[in-house]
Design a protein around this motif. Structure first.
Motif, mmCIF file in Angstrom:
data_model
loop_
_atom_site.group_PDB
_atom_site.id
_atom_site.type_symbol
_atom_site.label_atom_id
_atom_site.label_comp_id
_atom_site.label_asym_id
_atom_site.label_seq_id
_atom_site.Cartn_x
_atom_site.Cartn_y
_atom_site.Cartn_z
ATOM 1 N N SER A 1 0.933 -1.480 -0.489
ATOM 2 C CA SER A 1 -0.030 -0.141 -0.277
ATOM 3 C C SER A 1 0.482 0.963 0.194
ATOM 4 O O SER A 1 0.470 2.125 -0.495
ATOM 5 N N VAL A 2 2.169 1.251 0.696
ATOM 6 C CA VAL A 2 2.711 2.283 0.388
ATOM 7 C C VAL A 2 4.826 1.708 0.028
ATOM 8 O O VAL A 2 4.750 0.792 1.511
ATOM 9 N N ILE B 1 14.012 14.777 5.952
ATOM 10 C CA ILE B 1 12.504 14.997 6.631
ATOM 11 C C ILE B 1 11.881 14.976 5.051
ATOM 12 O O ILE B 1 11.534 16.106 5.237
ATOM 13 N N TYR B 2 10.435 13.849 5.900
ATOM 14 C CA TYR B 2 9.712 14.405 4.925
ATOM 15 C C TYR B 2 8.175 14.685 5.331
ATOM 16 O O TYR B 2 7.884 13.906 6.222
ATOM 17 N N PHE B 3 7.261 15.278 4.886
ATOM 18 C CA PHE B 3 6.026 15.759 5.437
ATOM 19 C C PHE B 3 5.002 14.889 5.046
ATOM 20 O O PHE B 3 4.900 15.190 3.652
ATOM 21 N N SER B 4 4.175 14.359 4.882
ATOM 22 C CA SER B 4 3.539 13.784 4.699
ATOM 23 C C SER B 4 1.159 14.362 5.206
ATOM 24 O O SER B 4 1.549 14.651 5.688
ATOM 25 N N TYR C 1 11.579 17.250 2.418
ATOM 26 C CA TYR C 1 10.282 17.256 0.472
ATOM 27 C C TYR C 1 9.174 16.573 1.842
ATOM 28 O O TYR C 1 8.915 16.207 3.011
ATOM 29 N N LEU C 2 8.298 16.988 0.658
ATOM 30 C CA LEU C 2 7.179 16.240 0.643
ATOM 31 C C LEU C 2 6.908 15.137 0.260
ATOM 32 O O LEU C 2 7.796 14.575 -0.403
ATOM 33 N N TYR C 3 6.128 14.071 1.561
ATOM 34 C CA TYR C 3 6.291 12.805 1.083
ATOM 35 C C TYR C 3 4.726 12.222 0.152
ATOM 36 O O TYR C 3 3.767 12.429 0.791
ATOM 37 N N ILE C 4 5.008 11.933 -1.060
ATOM 38 C CA ILE C 4 4.053 11.271 -1.755
ATOM 39 C C ILE C 4 3.998 9.918 -2.190
ATOM 40 O O ILE C 4 4.928 8.880 -2.288
ATOM 41 N N ILE C 5 2.738 9.286 -1.348
ATOM 42 C CA ILE C 5 2.551 7.943 -0.832
ATOM 43 C C ILE C 5 2.630 7.057 -2.156
ATOM 44 O O ILE C 5 1.721 8.207 -2.443
ATOM 45 N N GLN C 6 3.068 6.144 -2.701
ATOM 46 C CA GLN C 6 2.928 5.384 -3.844
ATOM 47 C C GLN C 6 2.990 4.367 -3.649
ATOM 48 O O GLN C 6 3.592 3.352 -2.907
ATOM 49 N N ARG C 7 1.966 3.301 -4.120
ATOM 50 C CA ARG C 7 2.134 1.713 -3.930
ATOM 51 C C ARG C 7 2.530 1.189 -4.762
ATOM 52 O O ARG C 7 3.266 1.809 -5.544
#
Length: 426
Positions: free
Chosen positions: A178-179, A389-392, A419-425
């Motif tokens: 899922s991630v 550091i990632y922000f989600s 950075y931004l955390y872009i969730i990828q499955r």
């Protein structure tokens, strides 16, 4: 490095390049550089690229309807189509650490990008590529034998067969992932997944991507069986891979012996030492508890494995009120200890990188961002190149200028890569 003989067939209507040699390293450039060995079919309208199993994995249009000549579609082993957009380059790179922004057909937490799959040309190619190839095969009646055989192999890999293969992949590893860790961006998410444990420790109330499975480790026999089946499934295309993802949501909680056994066995079976792409990488998730419980000896052994290891830890917040609100059963003291443990590991172990995730939302307590900045700015003596550091964002499919503004404010002040955390499955 492996070398192959590339062969080209060209007419005024079509160009076929069999076994084209791409880059041997993943590079962050403002123009597309593709890694690996692959084959390509180019017509006046399209470019299609195929892996060493003759399965389509990239495509783009060439006409005016195509948004940008540097943008493309990619099909993942999980059989998802992902559209890579430039997003204006600078803004995307500053926000994600990459020059191209992945856009998905499924809900995710991205606050950047638009809706490329609403564009007719993109959906036409992602949905009708096989029909285009069937028409091309019917037109090319006098192809030389070598190229005719290649096109026949391509046609054999129909959308139905590719979906069946994706389902088999998910069956081997125990279900769809899922991630993926945000650090997998360094290899464009081109990983081989290996499930060494299931579930996670905390079952946080806010989380949308994890499951309710009690944490359990796989046995060595189960892991060996997965590796053997995965090697067979990836087949000839194994040579294009150099990166391993150890799943599921807290693989770091597994015993040091199991983690090291999995890395050693998989890298040997997948022959990463002879990959076309340079280097070996391992990605996994960890928790506050699993990070704090791992001794230095374990990280020394990771260094000795020869792989670059990225371990992503879900901290979420360093503020007790926020942790309580989102249902994360930890104290802020433990979160802070885990943060500093990660900093210490990053300083002392050159081929291990501990990265951390924090959440973003419009309705979090005021101290949430203040205490994060205390860790990543006020308590940092100087700027560091390591330990991203990632922000989600907590919400999915709800772009917000407010959240993007808040992220940019924090990024400017942070002394760690942010950075931004872009969730990828997968």
């Amino acid at each position: 490095m492996t070398t192959v003989e590339s062969r080209i067939y060209a007419t005024k209507d079509v160009k076929i390049t069999h076994l084209k040699q791409g880059s041997t390293t993943y590079s962050k450039m403002s123009f597309p550089i593709h890694c690996g060995i692959y084959s390509e079919i180019e017509t006046k309208e399209f470019i299609f690229q195929f892996n060493l199993n003759s399965e389509i994995f990239r495509a783009k249009g060439k006409g005016r309807e195509w948004a940008h000549p540097h943008e493309w579609l990619k099909r993942t082993p999980g059989n998802d189509w992902v559209y890579y957009s430039t997003g204006g380059y600078t803004g995307v790179f500053e926000a994600t650490g990459e020059y191209y922004l992945p856009n998905f057909q499924y809900p995710t937490n991205s606050i950047l990008g638009g809706h490329p799959f609403a564009h007719e040309e993109i959906t036409r190619i992602s949905g009708s590529w096989y029909q285009f190839l069937l028409e091309l095969q019917a037109q090319q009646t006098d192809l030389p034998r070598h190229f005719g055989n290649f096109l026949n192999q391509v046609i054999t890999n129909s959308p139905e067969k590719l979906e069946q293969k994706a389902q088999l992949l998910h069956e081997i590893i125990g279900g769809r992932i899922s991630v993926l860790p945000p650090d997998a961006r360094h290899v464009d998410y081109n990983i081989i997944p290996l499930t060494i444990s299931e579930g996670c420790l905390y079952k946080c109330a806010f989380c949308k991507v994890k499951n309710n499975t009690v944490f359990t480790e796989k046995s060595d026999a189960e892991i060996r069986a997965q590796i053997s089946r995965l090697a067979k499934l990836y087949g000839r295309d194994l040579i294009n891979y150099n990166s391993l993802f150890l799943g599921e949501h807290d693989a770091l909680q597994s015993s040091p012996e199991r983690i090291l056994f999995s890395i050693e066995t998989a890298c040997k079976e997948f022959d990463f030492d002879h990959s076309y792409t340079a280097g070996t990488n391992v990605f996994l998730f960890g928790s506050v508890t699993s990070l704090l419980n791992k001794p230095d000896a374990f990280f020394r052994q990771l260094v000795e494995s020869g792989a670059m290891t990225y371990i992503n830890i879900g901290l979420e917040s360093a503020d007790q009120q926020t942790l309580d609100k989102i249902g994360k059963p930890l104290t802020e003291r433990l979160v802070q200890e885990a943060f500093w443990r990660g900093q210490d590991i990053n300083d002392r172990f050159p081929s291990v990188e501990i990265t951390a995730n924090f959440i973003m939302d419009e309705n979090l307590p005021d101290n949430h961002y203040k205490k994060i900045l205390h860790l990543i700015r006020e308590q940092q003596v100087h700027v560091k190149p390591k330990g991203s550091i990632y922000f989600s964002p907590l919400t999915f499919d709800r772009p917000s200028r407010t959240r993007l503004f808040e992220f940019n404010r924090i990024k400017i002040q942070s002394r760690l890569p942010t950075y931004l955390y872009i969730i990828q499955r997968f």
